[in-house]
Design a protein around this motif. Structure first.
Motif: not given
Length: 78
Positions: A39-47, A64-70
């Protein structure tokens, strides 16, 4: 798609299979990759991502957001 973790970039390792008589042959040690819906909260959807089990464990703590940014990963493409 190659056998590579989309977050950490883990891939196969070149290794040797050693028999009982100590003969050595080349083999690949593949990473333990799993398809995971996150679940990706910023995009409001499943990835849906192909992740190593180590990345799944880290994902639960970091998010998910922190790891994707890294990793420099754009989650809008998934």
């Amino acid at each position: 798609m190659s056998r590579r973790c989309q977050i950490t970039g883990k891939k196969a390792n070149n290794a040797m299979a050693v028999s009982h008589s100590h003969r050595r042959t080349h083999k690949l040690q593949q990473p333990n990759l799993q398809w995971k819906r996150v679940w990706w909260p910023q995009g409001k959807r499943w990835v849906r991502l192909k992740l190593s089990t180590k990345a799944i464990k880290t994902l639960e703590t970091k998010g998910i957001h922190a790891m994707a940014k890294e990793a420099g990963l754009d989650l809008n493409k998934f």
